[in-house]
Write a protein that holds these residues in place. Sequence first.
Motif, PDB file in Angstrom:
ATOM      1  N   HIS A 258     -30.144   0.975  -1.467  1.00  0.00           N
ATOM      2  CA  HIS A 258     -29.788  -0.598  -1.412  1.00  0.00           C
ATOM      3  C   HIS A 258     -29.593  -1.009   0.296  1.00  0.00           C
ATOM      4  O   HIS A 258     -29.481  -2.324   0.461  1.00  0.00           O
ATOM      5  N   ARG A 259     -29.594   0.164   1.059  1.00  0.00           N
ATOM      6  CA  ARG A 259     -29.481   0.014   2.598  1.00  0.00           C
ATOM      7  C   ARG A 259     -28.210  -0.704   2.931  1.00  0.00           C
ATOM      8  O   ARG A 259     -28.059  -1.532   3.653  1.00  0.00           O
ATOM      9  N   LEU A 260     -27.198  -0.446   2.352  1.00  0.00           N
ATOM     10  CA  LEU A 260     -25.568  -0.889   2.567  1.00  0.00           C
ATOM     11  C   LEU A 260     -25.072   0.397   3.058  1.00  0.00           C
ATOM     12  O   LEU A 260     -24.876   1.424   2.458  1.00  0.00           O
ATOM     13  N   ALA A 261     -24.567   0.437   4.488  1.00  0.00           N
ATOM     14  CA  ALA A 261     -23.844   1.041   5.234  1.00  0.00           C
ATOM     15  C   ALA A 261     -22.238   0.923   4.952  1.00  0.00           C
ATOM     16  O   ALA A 261     -21.970  -0.158   5.534  1.00  0.00           O
ATOM     17  N   VAL A 262     -21.595   1.641   4.055  1.00  0.00           N
ATOM     18  CA  VAL A 262     -20.137   1.287   3.873  1.00  0.00           C
ATOM     19  C   VAL A 262     -19.471   2.641   4.468  1.00  0.00           C
ATOM     20  O   VAL A 262     -19.938   3.663   4.461  1.00  0.00           O
ATOM     21  N   GLU A 263     -17.983   2.501   4.561  1.00  0.00           N
ATOM     22  CA  GLU A 263     -17.318   3.616   4.777  1.00  0.00           C
ATOM     23  C   GLU A 263     -16.926   4.505   3.455  1.00  0.00           C
ATOM     24  O   GLU A 263     -17.149   3.819   2.330  1.00  0.00           O
ATOM     25  N   HIS A 264     -16.372   5.648   3.452  1.00  0.00           N
ATOM     26  CA  HIS A 264     -15.990   6.283   2.049  1.00  0.00           C
ATOM     27  C   HIS A 264     -15.085   5.385   1.186  1.00  0.00           C
ATOM     28  O   HIS A 264     -15.267   5.425   0.125  1.00  0.00           O
ATOM     29  N   GLY A 265     -14.247   5.009   1.811  1.00  0.00           N
ATOM     30  CA  GLY A 265     -13.330   4.257   1.075  1.00  0.00           C
ATOM     31  C   GLY A 265     -13.931   2.864   0.127  1.00  0.00           C
ATOM     32  O   GLY A 265     -13.329   2.708  -0.994  1.00  0.00           O
ATOM     33  N   ALA A 266     -14.887   2.401   0.740  1.00  0.00           N
ATOM     34  CA  ALA A 266     -15.749   1.079  -0.044  1.00  0.00           C
ATOM     35  C   ALA A 266     -16.415   1.959  -0.967  1.00  0.00           C
ATOM     36  O   ALA A 266     -16.443   1.410  -2.069  1.00  0.00           O
ATOM     37  N   ALA A 267     -17.020   2.970  -0.693  1.00  0.00           N
ATOM     38  CA  ALA A 267     -17.986   3.614  -1.727  1.00  0.00           C
ATOM     39  C   ALA A 267     -16.930   4.304  -3.049  1.00  0.00           C
ATOM     40  O   ALA A 267     -17.542   4.315  -3.981  1.00  0.00           O
ATOM     41  N   THR A 268     -15.877   4.385  -2.713  1.00  0.00           N
ATOM     42  CA  THR A 268     -14.867   4.658  -3.816  1.00  0.00           C
ATOM     43  C   THR A 268     -15.012   4.044  -4.819  1.00  0.00           C
ATOM     44  O   THR A 268     -14.777   4.367  -6.252  1.00  0.00           O
ATOM     45  N   ALA A 269     -15.129   2.588  -4.710  1.00  0.00           N
ATOM     46  CA  ALA A 269     -15.070   1.841  -5.993  1.00  0.00           C
ATOM     47  C   ALA A 269     -16.376   1.912  -6.733  1.00  0.00           C
ATOM     48  O   ALA A 269     -16.271   1.818  -8.038  1.00  0.00           O
ATOM     49  N   LEU A 270     -17.429   2.119  -6.078  1.00  0.00           N
ATOM     50  CA  LEU A 270     -18.779   2.462  -6.956  1.00  0.00           C
ATOM     51  C   LEU A 270     -18.624   3.873  -7.685  1.00  0.00           C
ATOM     52  O   LEU A 270     -19.221   3.742  -8.808  1.00  0.00           O
ATOM     53  N   ALA A 271     -18.071   4.699  -7.089  1.00  0.00           N
ATOM     54  CA  ALA A 271     -17.843   6.100  -7.567  1.00  0.00           C
ATOM     55  C   ALA A 271     -17.067   5.875  -8.974  1.00  0.00           C
ATOM     56  O   ALA A 271     -17.376   6.966  -9.828  1.00  0.00           O
ATOM     57  N   GLY A 272     -16.110   4.923  -9.044  1.00  0.00           N
ATOM     58  CA  GLY A 272     -15.601   4.750 -10.221  1.00  0.00           C
ATOM     59  C   GLY A 272     -16.159   4.103 -11.477  1.00  0.00           C
ATOM     60  O   GLY A 272     -15.810   4.484 -12.670  1.00  0.00           O
ATOM     61  N   LEU A 273     -17.550   3.345 -11.278  1.00  0.00           N
ATOM     62  CA  LEU A 273     -18.080   2.846 -12.158  1.00  0.00           C
ATOM     63  C   LEU A 273     -18.475   3.679 -13.452  1.00  0.00           C
ATOM     64  O   LEU A 273     -18.436   3.177 -14.449  1.00  0.00           O
ATOM     65  N   ALA A 274     -18.892   4.638 -13.202  1.00  0.00           N
ATOM     66  CA  ALA A 274     -19.465   5.589 -14.190  1.00  0.00           C
ATOM     67  C   ALA A 274     -18.144   6.116 -15.282  1.00  0.00           C
ATOM     68  O   ALA A 274     -18.718   6.587 -16.398  1.00  0.00           O
ATOM     69  N   LEU A 275     -17.376   5.835 -14.686  1.00  0.00           N
ATOM     70  CA  LEU A 275     -16.160   6.312 -15.527  1.00  0.00           C
ATOM     71  C   LEU A 275     -15.372   5.295 -16.567  1.00  0.00           C
ATOM     72  O   LEU A 275     -14.426   5.490 -17.151  1.00  0.00           O
ATOM     73  N   VAL A 276     -15.910   4.052 -16.287  1.00  0.00           N
ATOM     74  CA  VAL A 276     -15.376   3.062 -16.922  1.00  0.00           C
ATOM     75  C   VAL A 276     -15.977   2.795 -18.303  1.00  0.00           C
ATOM     76  O   VAL A 276     -17.260   2.509 -18.365  1.00  0.00           O
ATOM     77  N   GLU A 277     -15.287   2.660 -19.459  1.00  0.00           N
ATOM     78  CA  GLU A 277     -15.835   2.721 -20.708  1.00  0.00           C
ATOM     79  C   GLU A 277     -16.060   0.919 -21.028  1.00  0.00           C
ATOM     80  O   GLU A 277     -15.214   0.217 -20.500  1.00  0.00           O
ATOM     81  N   ASP A 278     -17.257   0.723 -21.448  1.00  0.00           N
ATOM     82  CA  ASP A 278     -17.492  -0.740 -21.760  1.00  0.00           C
ATOM     83  C   ASP A 278     -17.105  -1.786 -20.698  1.00  0.00           C
ATOM     84  O   ASP A 278     -16.500  -2.707 -20.929  1.00  0.00           O
ATOM     85  N   PRO A 279     -17.732  -1.652 -19.513  1.00  0.00           N
ATOM     86  CA  PRO A 279     -17.401  -2.566 -18.443  1.00  0.00           C
ATOM     87  C   PRO A 279     -17.768  -4.010 -18.560  1.00  0.00           C
ATOM     88  O   PRO A 279     -17.212  -4.932 -17.811  1.00  0.00           O
ATOM     89  N   GLY A 280     -18.766  -4.198 -19.544  1.00  0.00           N
ATOM     90  CA  GLY A 280     -19.502  -5.634 -19.375  1.00  0.00           C
ATOM     91  C   GLY A 280     -20.178  -6.129 -18.283  1.00  0.00           C
ATOM     92  O   GLY A 280     -20.838  -4.910 -17.593  1.00  0.00           O
ATOM     93  N   THR A 281     -19.987  -7.311 -17.856  1.00  0.00           N
ATOM     94  CA  THR A 281     -20.420  -7.355 -16.551  1.00  0.00           C
ATOM     95  C   THR A 281     -19.196  -7.154 -15.361  1.00  0.00           C
ATOM     96  O   THR A 281     -18.209  -7.567 -15.703  1.00  0.00           O
ATOM     97  N   ALA A 282     -19.832  -6.360 -14.567  1.00  0.00           N
ATOM     98  CA  ALA A 282     -18.818  -5.516 -13.690  1.00  0.00           C
ATOM     99  C   ALA A 282     -19.002  -6.272 -12.212  1.00  0.00           C
ATOM    100  O   ALA A 282     -20.563  -6.346 -11.815  1.00  0.00           O
ATOM    101  N   VAL A 283     -18.107  -6.214 -11.400  1.00  0.00           N
ATOM    102  CA  VAL A 283     -17.998  -6.514  -9.829  1.00  0.00           C
ATOM    103  C   VAL A 283     -17.624  -5.381  -9.356  1.00  0.00           C
ATOM    104  O   VAL A 283     -16.317  -5.141  -9.334  1.00  0.00           O
TER     105      VAL A 283
END
Length: 305
Positions: A258-283
């Motif tokens: 996506h060419r988004l340059a973020v710090e590790h703290g910001a990327a942490t939120a995305l790292a959790g997405l795969a562990l969420v069961e049935d997220p539906g529409t997610a932000v």
Amino acid sequence: MVDRADVEAAARRIDGHVRPTPSWQVRPGLWFKLEMLQHSGSFKARGAFNRILAARADGSLPAPGVVVASGGNAGLGVAYAAGRLGVPAEVFVPVTAPETKVARLRELGARVHQHGREYAEAYAASAVRVAETGALFVHAYDQPEIVAGQGTVGLELPAADTVLVAVGGGGLVGGIAAAVGERARVVAVEPEGASALHAALAAGAPVDVGVDSVAGDSLGARRVGAIAFDLAVRHKVESILVPDEAIVAARRELWREHRLAVEHGAATALAGLALVEDPGTAVVVLCGANTDPATLLAETAHAAG
């Protein structure tokens, strides 16, 4: 306690001082909230403006200005807000704070003090300074005005079933829970090596934890804030832990795909997405971009070969 009315009041107070940041639909059912585009490079400017403007309005803003302890981002937010409002600012950071953040603090006109290797040590030094000068203390994450200000991110989110938020001291997740917790599932994502909220939820109260994570410069609180803990319990915030390897991979994905340059703290939120069961529409809230681009490029090159 902070509630949605407090968040809405904060939004009115800081209107015109902060950017309403965009939300980007990456694919059907997934949005990124691009809060790393905020003034000072993270959401922290929101709470800083709210705290300082509220103090100015009620007459409690002293001549010596403000003091904050920070891993870097809270200091940047306070330095930016104070500079815009003509208020002196002193920022205490650990000696381990990234040089990019320290240099930017100085560029913003703050007086910078480096103490200890962790946020907790910088915090202790800042408390001494407040006692010496009578300055207004701006907490990095555990004051009502701070939490309400950070919660204004939640007022800008698209309608979603699930909101994923990286957590350090908890000001952002607490504020977002206050803003949208009655209508959306809020998921807190933390590094395995810096899990202050997760430990507090397990213990039934805030407790001290160790800090050893690649995201420790921004998510390195030893203890979650009391306000955030109460809001997490009230709104049934879910807690997920992710390893550093997943954080690094998520940050690399954000850049590569996506060419988004973020710090590790910001990327942490995305790292959790795969562990969420049935997220539906997610932000996924991408909360900060205060990183050295060289480290991002080095990680990407290392993964490539």
